[in-house]
Design a protein around this motif. Structure first.
Motif, PDB file in Angstrom:
ATOM      1  N   ILE A   2      -9.144   7.324  10.097  1.00  0.00           N
ATOM      2  CA  ILE A   2      -8.543   6.785  11.303  1.00  0.00           C
ATOM      3  C   ILE A   2      -8.059   8.032  12.094  1.00  0.00           C
ATOM      4  O   ILE A   2      -7.267   8.897  11.496  1.00  0.00           O
ATOM      5  CB  ILE A   2      -7.257   5.901  10.869  1.00  0.00           C
ATOM      6  CG1 ILE A   2      -7.510   4.690  10.208  1.00  0.00           C
ATOM      7  CG2 ILE A   2      -6.353   5.608  12.210  1.00  0.00           C
ATOM      8  CD1 ILE A   2      -6.447   4.252   9.551  1.00  0.00           C
ATOM      9  N   LYS A 381      -3.206  -1.694  15.852  1.00  0.00           N
ATOM     10  CA  LYS A 381      -2.713  -0.571  15.019  1.00  0.00           C
ATOM     11  C   LYS A 381      -1.508  -0.988  14.208  1.00  0.00           C
ATOM     12  O   LYS A 381      -0.442  -0.555  13.872  1.00  0.00           O
ATOM     13  CB  LYS A 381      -1.970   0.496  16.044  1.00  0.00           C
ATOM     14  CG  LYS A 381      -3.059   1.235  16.777  1.00  0.00           C
ATOM     15  CD  LYS A 381      -2.567   2.409  17.643  1.00  0.00           C
ATOM     16  CE  LYS A 381      -3.995   2.759  18.249  1.00  0.00           C
ATOM     17  NZ  LYS A 381      -3.389   4.375  19.151  1.00  0.00           N
ATOM     18  N   ARG A 439     -11.238  -0.661  13.100  1.00  0.00           N
ATOM     19  CA  ARG A 439     -10.409  -0.003  12.314  1.00  0.00           C
ATOM     20  C   ARG A 439     -10.599  -0.938  10.858  1.00  0.00           C
ATOM     21  O   ARG A 439     -10.370  -0.137   9.826  1.00  0.00           O
ATOM     22  CB  ARG A 439      -8.751  -0.269  12.937  1.00  0.00           C
ATOM     23  CG  ARG A 439      -7.779   0.382  12.027  1.00  0.00           C
ATOM     24  CD  ARG A 439      -6.469   0.252  12.460  1.00  0.00           C
ATOM     25  NE  ARG A 439      -6.318   0.610  13.979  1.00  0.00           N
ATOM     26  CZ  ARG A 439      -5.856   2.017  14.345  1.00  0.00           C
ATOM     27  NH1 ARG A 439      -5.358   2.664  13.330  1.00  0.00           N
ATOM     28  NH2 ARG A 439      -5.659   2.381  15.332  1.00  0.00           N
ATOM     29  N   THR A 457      -3.836   2.083   5.004  1.00  0.00           N
ATOM     30  CA  THR A 457      -4.229   2.736   5.995  1.00  0.00           C
ATOM     31  C   THR A 457      -3.998   4.279   5.301  1.00  0.00           C
ATOM     32  O   THR A 457      -3.076   4.562   4.320  1.00  0.00           O
ATOM     33  CB  THR A 457      -3.514   2.650   7.092  1.00  0.00           C
ATOM     34  OG1 THR A 457      -3.893   3.437   8.117  1.00  0.00           O
ATOM     35  CG2 THR A 457      -2.015   2.879   7.098  1.00  0.00           C
TER      36      THR A 457
END
Length: 566
Positions: A2, A381, A439, A457
């Motif tokens: 990311i 996000k 993502r 993440t």
């Protein structure tokens, strides 16, 4: 990995604090509903106050703390932990960015000690006055004029009385450790099993399990903690794992907390740029330095995935003692036994503990707002629903970083409040949706497809990404010229929350000092005994001096021996 896009290519941006107030007055959100008074709710309250917003927090229970407040009884709709829970991230990596934990606090905290920190934090910033306790949120719906106002109608219930109020924005801070995931359909024969079975959220302490044969399903942090604790009372404990896992100690190099070593910008950069095969090899070498995972039956099936490791200082020892045995996936259950996929059978199983994680549930929201489909969360996000005409709803804490959750939710809340206030804007819905899909593809490549990895993440990358949104990401090149000592600490030292208070909105004057003095706060609770200084001349020092003299003498005679004039 990311990686944030360069600022020049980004649609979303933040308005500087110096902009005239008239520029944002029309879009500024005033009243904010905060749902939940756990860690995400508390820090969201503070961020609202910092930005001049007017928050109201609705908390279903009678106290703050959320997941981290231990209660003896399990209650529906509320998070639940076992009595012995200790944090997996250290205090210096877990504290809020402008509020270090007391230096005498231990480096890894029992849940009661962490709750004490939250209480100190709430008192310090006078947050309790914004909380309505024993109030359940029944529904959060768009106001009739939402397309123009962005407002929400929030219906709550307290003492059997319903109340409706309109808010300019909503922060969903209710967590994701509430609805247990028990995949009974994956365990043929469970209907005829005569023993007891329960989800890990129902487990509180080892009393009552003495002398029993216990099967723990899963190999996450909760599964390992519970198995270790039960193994000290039970006749035998088995852990069933499908894929295996790396197991780490909380203690790392030179005795420092693991995350103080693991989470640095330098190491994060290496993990980002190194080829997958080299990264896998390095990870394997690091993890097997403590013990050989293959010998213990714990080696991960797919070593290429950067799945969250298990943090447990006792599990290898309990396996070594024989009080815990690692088994493969359960193929079938009988009335009293478990049959595993390798053909082995364990008889006389009394209890099965399903440490199989949680599913997400937001019963007060419309289904379309927070979608979880094909193990993908449709939030920009991990925060903003992309389909809203107005970005006035944010989920805080619906994420599972490879580091501490507390600095993560704080940066989420800092960004969300500035979006509500009109100081930061989001890109178009289509751009946000494209980011969500991209993502998710990266997440699967890094962490895999299992349900437990849906919210996973990277840590440093995600923190930097959020900080960039609000202008709080430190500029290392600039710092290298102005303050090289600090720049070196930021790059090679632990990436903790203080770094995001050096510049930008919410700048804290104590941030630099907190970064440079973190070592003394780590060592303070450890050095509870001061050894007497030895009066004898240190032998090691003497040997070093003699060795140095020997080198000088040897060099001198060698030089003279080769000099023709000698």
């Amino acid at each position: 990995m990311i990686v944030s896009q360069p600022t020049a290519n980004r649609e979303n941006h933040c308005v500087k604090e110096t902009a005239p107030k008239g520029n944002t007055k029309d879009t500024m959100a005033k009243k904010v509903a905060v749902i939940g008074a756990g860690v995400s709710g508390l820090v969201s309250l503070k961020c609202c106050v910092d930005e001049g917003l007017e928050p109201t927090c609705f908390e279903q229970t009678e106290d703050i703390g959320g997941l981290w407040r231990f209660k003896e009884n399990v209650e529906d709709g509320q998070a639940s932990i076992y009595q012995s829970v200790i944090t997996n991230t250290s205090k210096e990596m877990s504290c809020f960015s402008d509020f270090p934990m007391p230096e005498d606090f231990p480096n890894f905290l029992h849940n009661s000690k962490l709750l004490e920190y939250f209480r100190i934090f709430a008192r310090k910033f006078d947050l309790l006055k914004y909380i309505q306790f024993q109030t359940t949120v029944l529904s959060v719906k768009k106001h009739l004029d939402f397309s123009s106002s962005g407002q929400w109608e929030v219906v709550t219930e307290r003492n059997n009385k319903k109340q409706s109020a309109v808010f300019d924005a909503v922060m969903v801070c209710s967590g994701h450790h509430i609805l247990p995931h028990i995949p009974l359909e994956s365990f043929p024969g469970i209907e005829r099993f005569k023993g007891q079975y329960l989800h890990s959220r129902q487990y509180k302490h080892p009393e009552g399990f003495e002398g029993k044969h216990i099967l723990v399903i899963g190999l996450g942090n909760s599964a390992s903690d519970i198995a270790v604790e039960l193994s000290k009372k039970a006749a035998q404990v088995f852990i069933s794992t499908r894929h295996g896992s790396w197991v780490m100690s909380r203690i790392s190099e030179d005795g420092y907390p693991w995350d103080m070593v693991f989470h640095s910008r330098f190491r994060s950069m290496l993990r980002n740029v190194l080829p997958q095969t080299i990264r896998k090899w390095i990870m394997e070498q690091q993890m097997d330095r403590w013990f050989n995972h293959e010998n213990y039956g714990l080696e991960p099936q797919n070593k290429y995935l950067m799945k969250e490791p298990v943090l447990n200082d006792d599990l290898p020892s309990r396996i070594l003692y024989g009080t815990i045995k690692v088994k493969p996936r359960v193929k079938e259950l009988t009335e009293t036994s478990a049959i595993f996929e390798d053909g082995t059978v364990e008889e006389e199983i009394d209890v099965i503990v399903f440490a199989t994680g949680y599913t997400f549930s937001f019963p007060f929201l419309e289904d379309s707002l927070v979608k979880v489909e094909d193990k993908m969360v449709s939030l920009y996000k991990y925060m903003f629903p992309p389909q809203l005409e107005k970005s006035t709803l944010a989920c805080i804490g619906l994420i599972q970083p490879l580091g501490s959750i507390f600095p993560t939710v704080e940066l989420q809340a800092r960004w969300a409040t500035r979006v509500f206030k009109g100081l930061c804007t989001l890109p178009s819905g289509s751009t946000m949706m494209a980011d969500i899909i991209k993502r998710n593809e990266k997440r699967i490549d890094l962490f895999g497809k299992s349900l437990s990895q849906t919210l996973q993440t990277n840590y440093v990358d995600y923190l930097d990404e959020l900080a960039l949104e609000i202008g709080a990401k430190p500029d290392l090149l600039s710092l290298l010229l102005k303050d090289p000592k600090l720049a070196v600490k930021l790059y090679f030292g632990p990436c903790n929350s203080y770094q995001y208070r050096l510049i930008g909105p919410g700048q804290w004057k104590g941030a630099r000092s907190a970064i440079l003095t973190q070592k003394q706060r780590i060592l303070k609770p450890l050095k509870t005994r001061a050894p007497k200084a030895s009066s004898d001349f240190p032998i090691s020092f003497l040997l070093k001096i003699l060795g140095l003299l020997a080198i000088v003498v040897a060099f001198f005679f060698s030089f003279n021996g080769s000099n023709p004039s000698a």
